[in-house]
Design a protein around this motif. Structure first.
Motif, short mmCIF file in Angstrom:
data_model
loop_
_atom_site.label_atom_id
_atom_site.label_comp_id
_atom_site.label_asym_id
_atom_site.label_seq_id
_atom_site.Cartn_x
_atom_site.Cartn_y
_atom_site.Cartn_z
N GLU A 164 0.83 -1.20 0.00
CA GLU A 164 0.00 0.00 0.00
C GLU A 164 0.87 1.26 0.00
O GLU A 164 0.60 2.21 -0.73
CB GLU A 164 -0.94 -0.01 1.20
N ASP B 216 -1.88 -1.29 -6.57
CA ASP B 216 -3.33 -1.35 -6.71
C ASP B 216 -3.84 -2.57 -5.95
O ASP B 216 -3.68 -3.70 -6.40
CB ASP B 216 -3.72 -1.43 -8.18
N HIS C 81 -7.10 -2.78 -4.83
CA HIS C 81 -8.54 -2.65 -4.70
C HIS C 81 -9.34 -3.19 -5.88
O HIS C 81 -10.50 -2.79 -6.09
CB HIS C 81 -8.89 -1.19 -4.43
N ALA D 68 -12.57 -4.73 -4.62
CA ALA D 68 -13.54 -3.72 -4.18
C ALA D 68 -14.21 -3.06 -5.38
O ALA D 68 -15.42 -2.79 -5.35
CB ALA D 68 -12.85 -2.67 -3.31
N ARG D 69 -13.46 -2.80 -6.46
CA ARG D 69 -14.06 -2.20 -7.65
C ARG D 69 -15.14 -3.10 -8.22
O ARG D 69 -16.23 -2.67 -8.59
CB ARG D 69 -13.00 -1.89 -8.71
N ASP E 221 -18.15 -3.25 -5.76
CA ASP E 221 -18.86 -1.97 -5.76
C ASP E 221 -19.77 -1.87 -6.98
O ASP E 221 -20.88 -1.35 -6.89
CB ASP E 221 -17.85 -0.82 -5.73
N ARG F 95 -8.50 -5.08 4.19
CA ARG F 95 -8.25 -4.06 3.17
C ARG F 95 -9.44 -3.95 2.22
O ARG F 95 -9.81 -2.85 1.80
CB ARG F 95 -6.95 -4.31 2.42
N LEU F 96 -10.07 -5.09 1.88
CA LEU F 96 -11.25 -5.06 1.02
C LEU F 96 -12.42 -4.39 1.73
O LEU F 96 -13.06 -3.48 1.19
CB LEU F 96 -11.63 -6.49 0.60
N GLU G 17 -11.97 -0.64 2.01
CA GLU G 17 -12.20 0.08 0.75
C GLU G 17 -13.68 0.14 0.42
O GLU G 17 -14.19 1.16 -0.08
CB GLU G 17 -11.42 -0.58 -0.38
N ARG H 251 -15.06 2.82 2.51
CA ARG H 251 -14.69 4.12 1.95
C ARG H 251 -15.61 4.50 0.80
O ARG H 251 -15.90 5.67 0.57
CB ARG H 251 -13.23 4.09 1.48
N ARG H 252 -16.11 3.49 0.08
CA ARG H 252 -17.02 3.71 -1.04
C ARG H 252 -18.47 3.83 -0.59
O ARG H 252 -19.37 3.89 -1.42
CB ARG H 252 -16.86 2.59 -2.06
N HIS I 76 -9.24 -0.39 11.30
CA HIS I 76 -10.19 0.32 10.43
C HIS I 76 -11.44 0.60 11.26
O HIS I 76 -12.31 -0.25 11.41
CB HIS I 76 -10.54 -0.53 9.20
#
Length: 196
Positions: A26, A31, A33, A36-37, A40, A58-59, A62, A65-66, A86
């Motif tokens: 990180e 990259d 994520h 997560a993309r 999402d 980490r997933l 993220e 965060r979204r 987190h």
């Protein structure tokens, strides 16, 4: 209960090295994520998500965060400690084969080879718990390597046995097409809606 494959193959020191490795990646701007993309894109805004076998979360972090509401669960105490850093996540230490949080989610995800690190023979019990934690119409996404003891064929049989319906399969988190020789499988399944 017999130890999970993760517990058999890794020590506490190795778990700490795993945490440090991803922290270093990180810092270097890697990259991290892709999962997560993809998730999402599948989810409605502000979905509730169970990150099962969360590792360092980490997933889950993220996804939070979204804008999603994330509950993270892992059995490894080192990972649970890292996940609790987190503060926007709810984190539990638990065995996925005994999981009962008393709540349902819009989505359950097991990334990072969770399915192939379970105690051999307990995968269906975990999948049954994931199905129980999904709302009707909820989505389950799993990603795991295909060269381990738990095969894609066994996974599909277990999905069907617990009432989850396979919708899509890819060979990567960036949605490359599935093929029989793929070294990784990303599977998207769904719990049937109450009304069909």
């Amino acid at each position: 209960m017999a130890p999970t494959r993760w517990q058999s193959e890794n020590t506490e020191a190795q778990s700490r090295q795993y945490v440090e490795r991803f922290a270093e990646l990180e810092k270097r701007g890697a990259d991290l994520h892709g999962e997560a993309r993809m998730l999402d894109a599948l989810l409605a805004r502000k979905s509730s998500v169970l990150d099962a076998g969360c590792g360092t979360a980490r997933l889950g972090a993220e996804l939070a965060r979204r804008g999603h509401r994330v509950t993270a669960v892992d059995l490894d105490p080192v990972f649970v400690e890292a996940a609790r850093a987190h503060t926007d996540l709810t984190v539990h230490q638990a065995d996925l084969t005994e999981l009962d949080l008393g709540v349902q989610f819009d989505a359950v995800v097991t990334a990072g080879n969770v399915m192939v690190f379970m105690t051999p023979g307990t995968e269906r019990a975990a999948l049954s718990n994931f199905a129980a934690h999904l709302v009707p119409g909820g989505v389950f996404v799993a990603g795991f390597a295909t060269d381990r003891g738990y095969t894609v064929g066994q996974f599909d049989e277990d999905l069907a046995a617990v009432g989850l319906e396979l919708e899509h399969r890819f060979s990567t988190w960036d949605l490359r097409p599935w093929h029989g020789d793929a070294k990784f499988a990303v599977s998207v399944a769904r719990k049937p809606s109450a009304a069909r």
